[in-house]
Design a protein around this motif. Structure first.
Motif, PDB file in Angstrom:
ATOM      1  N   VAL A 149       0.827  -1.203   0.000  1.00 48.87           N
ATOM      2  CA  VAL A 149       0.000   0.000   0.000  1.00 48.87           C
ATOM      3  C   VAL A 149       0.861   1.253   0.000  1.00 48.87           C
ATOM      4  CG1 VAL A 149      -1.532   1.393   1.453  1.00 48.87           C
ATOM      5  CG2 VAL A 149      -2.078  -0.987   1.015  1.00 48.87           C
ATOM      6  N   THR A 150       1.881   1.267   0.872  1.00 51.11           N
ATOM      7  CA  THR A 150       2.683   2.481   1.004  1.00 51.11           C
ATOM      8  C   THR A 150       3.629   2.701  -0.166  1.00 51.11           C
ATOM      9  OG1 THR A 150       4.075   3.716   2.541  1.00 51.11           O
ATOM     10  CG2 THR A 150       4.562   1.411   2.304  1.00 51.11           C
ATOM     11  N   LEU A 151       4.082   1.609  -0.816  1.00 57.18           N
ATOM     12  CA  LEU A 151       5.004   1.759  -1.942  1.00 57.18           C
ATOM     13  C   LEU A 151       4.287   2.028  -3.259  1.00 57.18           C
ATOM     14  CD1 LEU A 151       7.694  -0.996  -1.253  1.00 57.18           C
ATOM     15  CD2 LEU A 151       7.779   1.431  -0.709  1.00 57.18           C
ATOM     16  N   TYR A 152       3.104   1.434  -3.424  1.00 61.31           N
ATOM     17  CA  TYR A 152       2.430   1.540  -4.714  1.00 61.31           C
ATOM     18  C   TYR A 152       1.032   2.165  -4.602  1.00 61.31           C
ATOM     19  CZ  TYR A 152       6.093  -1.817  -5.848  1.00 61.31           C
ATOM     20  OH  TYR A 152       7.307  -2.434  -5.987  1.00 61.31           O
ATOM     21  N   GLY A 153       0.276   1.793  -3.562  1.00 62.37           N
ATOM     22  CA  GLY A 153      -1.102   2.252  -3.458  1.00 62.37           C
ATOM     23  C   GLY A 153      -1.231   3.737  -3.196  1.00 62.37           C
ATOM     24  N   ILE A 154      -0.444   4.258  -2.255  1.00 62.81           N
ATOM     25  CA  ILE A 154      -0.569   5.675  -1.899  1.00 62.81           C
ATOM     26  C   ILE A 154      -0.158   6.600  -3.042  1.00 62.81           C
ATOM     27  CG2 ILE A 154       0.373   7.474  -0.382  1.00 62.81           C
ATOM     28  CD1 ILE A 154       0.207   5.557   1.900  1.00 62.81           C
ATOM     29  N   PRO A 155       0.993   6.392  -3.702  1.00 54.83           N
ATOM     30  CA  PRO A 155       1.314   7.267  -4.851  1.00 54.83           C
ATOM     31  C   PRO A 155       0.239   7.225  -5.933  1.00 54.83           C
ATOM     32  CG  PRO A 155       3.257   6.055  -4.162  1.00 54.83           C
ATOM     33  CD  PRO A 155       2.102   5.464  -3.398  1.00 54.83           C
ATOM     34  N   TRP A 156      -0.268   6.013  -6.222  1.00 53.72           N
ATOM     35  CA  TRP A 156      -1.332   5.891  -7.221  1.00 53.72           C
ATOM     36  C   TRP A 156      -2.598   6.598  -6.770  1.00 53.72           C
ATOM     37  CZ3 TRP A 156      -5.995   3.272  -6.297  1.00 53.72           C
ATOM     38  CH2 TRP A 156      -6.852   3.200  -7.398  1.00 53.72           C
ATOM     39  N   GLY A 157      -3.016   6.383  -5.530  1.00 53.12           N
ATOM     40  CA  GLY A 157      -4.246   6.976  -5.033  1.00 53.12           C
ATOM     41  C   GLY A 157      -4.172   8.488  -4.962  1.00 53.12           C
ATOM     42  N   ASN A 158      -3.078   9.035  -4.418  1.00 53.56           N
ATOM     43  CA  ASN A 158      -2.952  10.487  -4.301  1.00 53.56           C
ATOM     44  C   ASN A 158      -2.908  11.170  -5.666  1.00 53.56           C
ATOM     45  OD1 ASN A 158      -2.899  10.172  -1.574  1.00 53.56           O
ATOM     46  ND2 ASN A 158      -0.749  10.653  -1.290  1.00 53.56           N
ATOM     47  N   THR A 159      -2.129  10.587  -6.597  1.00 56.58           N
ATOM     48  CA  THR A 159      -2.030  11.164  -7.938  1.00 56.58           C
ATOM     49  C   THR A 159      -3.364  11.109  -8.664  1.00 56.58           C
ATOM     50  OG1 THR A 159       0.301  10.513  -8.068  1.00 56.58           O
ATOM     51  CG2 THR A 159      -0.803  11.064 -10.131  1.00 56.58           C
ATOM     52  N   SER A 160      -4.047   9.963  -8.565  1.00 55.29           N
ATOM     53  CA  SER A 160      -5.345   9.808  -9.230  1.00 55.29           C
ATOM     54  C   SER A 160      -6.378  10.747  -8.626  1.00 55.29           C
ATOM     55  CB  SER A 160      -5.824   8.355  -9.113  1.00 55.29           C
ATOM     56  OG  SER A 160      -4.911   7.464  -9.714  1.00 55.29           O
ATOM     57  N   PHE A 161      -6.331  10.937  -7.305  1.00 54.75           N
ATOM     58  CA  PHE A 161      -7.270  11.845  -6.639  1.00 54.75           C
ATOM     59  C   PHE A 161      -7.079  13.274  -7.145  1.00 54.75           C
ATOM     60  CE2 PHE A 161      -8.697  14.622  -3.242  1.00 54.75           C
ATOM     61  CZ  PHE A 161      -9.914  14.056  -2.882  1.00 54.75           C
ATOM     62  N   ARG A 162      -5.820  13.722  -7.229  1.00 58.25           N
ATOM     63  CA  ARG A 162      -5.546  15.077  -7.713  1.00 58.25           C
ATOM     64  C   ARG A 162      -6.021  15.252  -9.152  1.00 58.25           C
ATOM     65  NH1 ARG A 162      -1.508  18.231  -5.095  1.00 58.25           N
ATOM     66  NH2 ARG A 162      -0.784  17.301  -3.155  1.00 58.25           N
ATOM     67  N   ARG A 163      -5.761  14.262  -9.983  1.00 61.40           N
ATOM     68  CA  ARG A 163      -6.176  14.356 -11.386  1.00 61.40           C
ATOM     69  C   ARG A 163      -7.694  14.429 -11.510  1.00 61.40           C
ATOM     70  NH1 ARG A 163      -2.106   9.796 -13.972  1.00 61.40           N
ATOM     71  NH2 ARG A 163      -0.208  11.078 -13.959  1.00 61.40           N
ATOM     72  N   LEU A 164      -8.395  13.623 -10.707  1.00 62.17           N
ATOM     73  CA  LEU A 164      -9.855  13.622 -10.777  1.00 62.17           C
ATOM     74  C   LEU A 164     -10.419  14.960 -10.322  1.00 62.17           C
ATOM     75  CD1 LEU A 164     -12.488  12.159 -11.288  1.00 62.17           C
ATOM     76  CD2 LEU A 164     -12.359  11.208  -8.981  1.00 62.17           C
ATOM     77  N   VAL A 165      -9.887  15.509  -9.231  1.00 61.38           N
ATOM     78  CA  VAL A 165     -10.358  16.809  -8.748  1.00 61.38           C
ATOM     79  C   VAL A 165     -10.094  17.891  -9.791  1.00 61.38           C
ATOM     80  CG1 VAL A 165      -9.973  18.596  -7.015  1.00 61.38           C
ATOM     81  CG2 VAL A 165     -10.132  16.217  -6.306  1.00 61.38           C
TER      82      VAL A 165
END
Length: 389
Positions: free
Chosen positions: A118-134
């Motif tokens: 989660v910390t190596l792959y999930g968080i970078p993916w989730g944070n980046t995707s969240f910013r792009r969606l917003v």
């Protein structure tokens, strides 16, 4: 026999772990629900987009909730085993407290692997995707935010009112605009009609206004009126939609190392990124730390019930994260190295866990639970006799 026992313990831990994950994730999500609900109700954001936002937030929540759920699960499981005298029966069969460690360590290992992923792959993916969606939502709503007979405050420094708005030909009539983008020269604009142009390339909305006037105060008592037949007003899409540079939490591990090794990086940013690298490995390791502490605490807390076990786990978590925050602050100020800042809480809790485990294995009652039991006895006595304890 041991294999059967280990499977039994593993199952005992699994059920409260799932309960803890659900509970802790729901609690963390509650803090975002009002804001997300406002986006659906007041801003008109599609419900499907809000659901995707929740999905993108889950990895960040899991980084915290998985170690928390391990602590709660092991504490409740061993509390139940001890309350039902199953731990005593295991000891009577020649199985010491140390012999109960393998299934707990195995469970903590699974949680550690999940948290690391989660910390190596999930968080970078989730944070980046969240910013792009917003960003995408805000850009799409730029021109769509214009509605007739409603005061519109979606654009920083501007308040718009349109009496009539035709989305088909982008024409507007009965226009009132309060422009406070320059606090030194606020202005109020009236226009009888106008046309809207949206430019996605420059991320601007242009209002071409006809037959109106610009009212501006001059000094404390002065007043200026500028009448126009045609006036071009440019509105930038809100800053939140601009492309945001990645911070350390959005970066992958390779990006963090590349920035750390860059000679052009500011010292403070380098420190923040070094702290983030250490955090991504130290927080998953907390699964082992919490499992080690939870075994003796669960056994010592045998008669207090699940409510007390939940409260005890919350207390341990608060202490852990307070210490972690304190050491992180010291790391940010350069008082200790990032390695020491992020790993010191784990080392302190490991030492504390070894002490608790040894005391419990030797069947010595911890002072904390002796004091709590005595306080409870006095309170019950007070209620029974009506006297002050």
């Amino acid at each position: 026999m041991k294999a059967t026992l280990y499977r039994y313990l593993f199952r005992e831990i699994s059920v409260p772990f799932l309960l803890g994950m659900t509970t802790f994730t729901s609690v963390l999500l509650m803090g975002r629900l009002l804001k997300l609900a406002d986006m659906v109700v007041a801003k008109g954001v599609p419900f499907s987009d809000v659901l995707w936002m929740v999905v993108y937030l889950l990895p960040y929540f899991c980084l915290v909730t998985i170690p928390m759920a391990v602590l709660l699960a092991v504490l409740l499981a061993f509390g139940r085993l001890s309350a039902d005298s199953e731990v005593t029966a295991m000891k009577a069969c020649g199985i010491s407290l140390y012999g109960l460690l393998p299934p707990v360590i195995a469970f903590a290992l699974f949680a550690y692997i999940a948290t690391t992923l989660v910390t190596l792959y999930g968080i970078p993916w989730g944070n980046t995707s969240f910013r792009r969606l917003v960003t995408s939502i805000a850009e799409e709503r730029g021109a769509k935010a214009l509605k007739e007979q409603v005061f519109i405050d979606d654009f920083p420094g501007l308040m718009l009112y349109l009496n009539r708005y035709s989305p088909q030909d982008q024409r507007i009539t009965g226009i009132l605009i309060q422009d406070d983008r320059n606090p030194a020269e606020p202005s109020t604009i009236f226009a009888s009609s106008g046309v809207i142009f949206s430019d996605p390339a420059t991320r601007e909305i242009r209002l071409l206004l006809y037959n109106g006037g610009i009212h501006r105060p001059v000094g404390k008592t002065g007043y200026r009126l500028v009448e126009f037949q045609e006036y071009d007003l440019k509105i930038n899409i809100p800053q939140a939609t601009q492309e945001v540079l990645k911070n350390e939490m959005d970066m992958s591990l390779s990006e963090l190392y590349a920035n750390i090794n860059s000679p052009r990086l500011d010292r403070k940013l380098r420190t923040d990124m070094e702290l983030e690298v250490q955090r991504r490995f130290s927080l998953p390791f907390a699964c082992f730390v919490f499992a080690l502490i939870a075994i003796p605490l669960g056994i010592q807390n045998q008669r207090s019930g699940k409510g007390a076990g939940f409260s005890l786990s919350i207390g341990v978590l608060i202490v852990y994260y307070v210490i972690l925050t304190a050491f992180k602050a010291m790391g940010e100020r350069g008082m200790v190295t990032p390695l020491v800042a992020m790993w010191s809480p784990n080392l302190l809790f490991v030492a504390f866990g070894i002490y608790l485990f040894h005391q419990t294995a030797e069947e010595r009652r911890l002072y904390l639970f002796t004091a709590l039991a005595e306080a409870g006895r006095r309170i019950r006595h007070a209620f029974t006799t009506g006297r002050t304890p």
